[in-house]
Design a protein around this motif. Structure first.
Motif, short mmCIF file in Angstrom:
data_model
loop_
_atom_site.label_atom_id
_atom_site.label_comp_id
_atom_site.label_asym_id
_atom_site.label_seq_id
_atom_site.Cartn_x
_atom_site.Cartn_y
_atom_site.Cartn_z
N LEU A 91 -8.26 6.29 3.53
CA LEU A 91 -7.88 5.53 2.33
C LEU A 91 -8.90 4.41 2.16
CD1 LEU A 91 -5.64 5.48 0.19
CD2 LEU A 91 -4.43 3.82 1.61
N ARG A 119 -6.67 10.85 -4.57
CA ARG A 119 -5.83 11.82 -5.26
C ARG A 119 -6.39 13.25 -5.19
NH1 ARG A 119 -1.83 11.58 -9.15
NH2 ARG A 119 -2.02 9.29 -9.22
N VAL A 178 -6.07 4.55 -4.10
CA VAL A 178 -5.13 5.66 -4.26
C VAL A 178 -5.68 6.70 -5.23
CG1 VAL A 178 -2.84 6.28 -5.09
CG2 VAL A 178 -3.12 4.31 -3.58
N GLU A 179 -6.34 6.27 -6.30
CA GLU A 179 -6.90 7.21 -7.26
C GLU A 179 -8.08 7.97 -6.67
OE1 GLU A 179 -5.74 8.12 -10.13
OE2 GLU A 179 -4.03 6.75 -9.86
N ILE A 217 -5.89 -1.58 -4.21
CA ILE A 217 -5.01 -0.52 -3.70
C ILE A 217 -4.92 0.62 -4.72
CG2 ILE A 217 -2.69 -0.02 -2.92
CD1 ILE A 217 -2.42 -2.90 -2.02
N ALA A 277 2.42 6.65 -6.92
CA ALA A 277 1.35 7.42 -7.56
C ALA A 277 1.52 8.92 -7.37
CB ALA A 277 0.00 6.97 -7.02
N ILE A 289 0.84 -1.21 0.00
CA ILE A 289 0.00 0.00 0.00
C ILE A 289 0.88 1.25 0.00
CG2 ILE A 289 -1.67 1.31 1.35
CD1 ILE A 289 -2.80 -1.37 2.35
N LEU A 299 1.48 8.10 6.52
CA LEU A 299 0.55 7.01 6.20
C LEU A 299 0.37 6.16 7.46
CD1 LEU A 299 1.57 7.88 3.31
CD2 LEU A 299 1.14 5.52 2.62
N THR A 311 2.67 1.70 -3.37
CA THR A 311 1.73 2.12 -4.42
C THR A 311 1.38 3.58 -4.26
OG1 THR A 311 0.83 -0.13 -4.48
CG2 THR A 311 -0.49 1.61 -5.48
N TRP A 312 1.13 4.03 -3.03
CA TRP A 312 0.81 5.44 -2.79
C TRP A 312 1.98 6.34 -3.17
CZ3 TRP A 312 2.80 9.44 -0.03
CH2 TRP A 312 1.97 10.55 0.17
#
Length: 479
Positions: A366, A382, A378-379, A374, A174, A167, A224, A170-171
């Motif tokens: 989140l 955003r 995240v999207e 995941i 991005a 996680i 996070l 990935t965050w």
């Protein structure tokens, strides 16, 4: 004139007698040497008597061999004589002095045979131990359960840790590009030992990312705070008290880039917690107001604001529309020029005003639940991350009017006076302790001096001070 047989007979008797005498002399010397150390020396005479008796019996046998055979009448008389010699007189009883009441179970008749059961010790009963109880695997059910629990815990630990790491990575992947466009340094906390700038792992479920090099703020900390998936107990507790993965954004503002106001927009549950725990909100804006009528926000949001002008300006159309689009993501938006963290308890109350900072704090959820991956979560978050940069620019340009500026300054002055009043007793006590310590040191210095005149003057001075202190205070009134 004796015959040769008689001569040999007497020689044999003489030799045995000489041997017996020499043996007694030698034995007496040995006993004399060991008598002090041997407690049982008196019983060793029986062995000597046995030896002497054996020698005497041999002599009698040899004499009887040469004497004439005896008649039956003589044998009967000899047997009667032996019985008379073997008779033991038992007229005196050695237990006559024993008191019957002193000993339990004692019988007066000593001639009776002693009871053998009385001489026996306590009867020992051995427990009947069962056979081996762990003869099959069914007997190890407790151990097997513990072993299975440990295996499950470690399996969950590695699985949860790897998921939290995915996680976070990935965050970071991005948002790394947008952050590099907004800040000059990304992933650098300013420490020299940070050889690999980027996402820093604080713990198995907490990751940090420092960003700096932007106008309007000193630095931004992205934190996070993920669920403790590596902890099996925490995951079980999460079933009863559900929590979510969150991203906390803390913006450290410059002193000249933010005016004096405190406001917070949060969900009802979070707002109640802030009023109880956060020092600035509990002091400057503890009143919760609905944000539905004025701003058109969802019903689960409440607004806490010190200055109405600040909340009306900063919660513009863009901010309100974004909150309406993703209400499950926004947890709280907190702007404060008096941020000092959680309230301190009464036991650890400071004696001076706590240090405050000008900060903007955003708490975003989140949304990984409801089957979202995941990347999808995240999207979704955003737009909320991009909202922070919009708020930084808005707060930097915003300035209060003179009327609300004076009101804000007056509120801070009242808070400072209330704090000084609450800590006056503690400060007075501390000052009195310092004065007492100073007088004690002065007294020790005077007593160490050998000059009695100085000691006398100091005592007179101290007595005058105490007498003046005991006098009642009087006020002078002009006529």
């Amino acid at each position: 004139m004796s015959s040769p047989v008689d001569r040999s007979h007497w020689l044999t008797i003489f030799a045995l007698t000489l041997l017996f005498v020499s043996y007694n002399i030698a034995n007496a010397g040995i006993n004399h040497l060991d008598i002090e150390d041997n407690e049982f020396a008196e019983f060793e005479d029986f062995d000597v008597e046995d030896v002497v008796g054996g020698v005497a019996s041999d002599q009698k046998n040899m004499v009887h061999d040469h004497e004439e055979p005896s008649t039956p009448e003589q044998d009967q008389e000899a047997a009667i004589a032996d019985e008379d010699e073997a008779t033991v007189e038992t007229e005196d009883n050695e237990f006559e002095h024993v008191d019957e009441d002193e000993y339990e179970g004692y019988e007066k008749d000593s001639t009776s045979k002693p009871d053998l059961k009385l001489n026996e010790g306590p009867k020992i009963t051995f427990a009947q131990l069962p056979a081996h109880l762990r003869s099959n695997w069914e007997s190890y059910y407790l151990e097997l359960m513990i072993l299975a629990g440990l295996v499950l815990y470690f399996f969950n630990f590695f699985l949860g840790r790897s998921k939290n790491q995915r996680i976070a990575e990935t965050w970071y992947s991005a948002f790394k590009g947008p952050l590099l466009d907004k800040f000059a340094l990304v992933g650098d906390d300013g420490k020299l030992e940070n050889s690999q700038p980027g996402l820093m792992k604080e713990s198995e479920n907490v990751y940090l990312l420092w960003c700096s090099g932007r106008t309007g703020c000193e630095a931004v900390l992205f934190e996070l705070r993920l669920l403790k998936r590596q902890d099996l107990v925490a995951m079980v507790m999460n079933l009863f008290r559900p929590q979510q993965d969150q991203v906390h954004v803390k913006v450290f503002m410059n002193d000249s880039d933010m005016d004096t106001f405190v406001m917070c927009l949060a969900t009802k549950k979070t707002a109640n917690r802030f009023v109880r725990e956060m020092a600035d909100i509990s002091v400057y804006c503890p009143e919760k107001k609905s944000a539905v009528d004025k701003f058109g926000l969802p019903a689960n949001f409440v607004l806490m604001s010190e200055i109405g002008e600040a909340s009306s300006t900063l919660l513009d159309v863009r901010v309100c529309s974004l909150i309406n689009n993703i209400p499950e993501v926004i947890e709280s938006i907190h702007f404060s020029d008096q941020y000092s963290g959680p309230k301190q308890t009464e036991d650890t109350a400071p004696s001076k005003m706590p240090e405050v900072k000008k900060m903007l704090i955003f708490n975003f959820n989140l949304p990984l639940k409801n089957g979202k991956s995941i990347v999808e979560a995240v999207e979704i978050i955003r737009p909320a991350i991009m909202l922070t940069f919009h708020c930084i620019d808005r707060v930097k340009r915003f300035r209060l009017s003179k009327e609300f500026k004076a009101k804000a300054e007056k509120n801070r002055q009242k808070v400072e006076e209330a704090f000084l009043k609450s800590t006056h007793a503690a400060r007075a006590e501390a000052a009195a302790a310092r004065r007492e310590e100073k007088r004690r040191l002065e007294k020790e210095k005077i007593l160490q001096d050998d000059d009695p005149e100085k000691q006398r003057k100091w005592e007179e001075k101290e007595n005058k001070r105490l007498a003046k202190k005991r006098m009642p205070k009087m006020k002078a009134i002009k006529v």
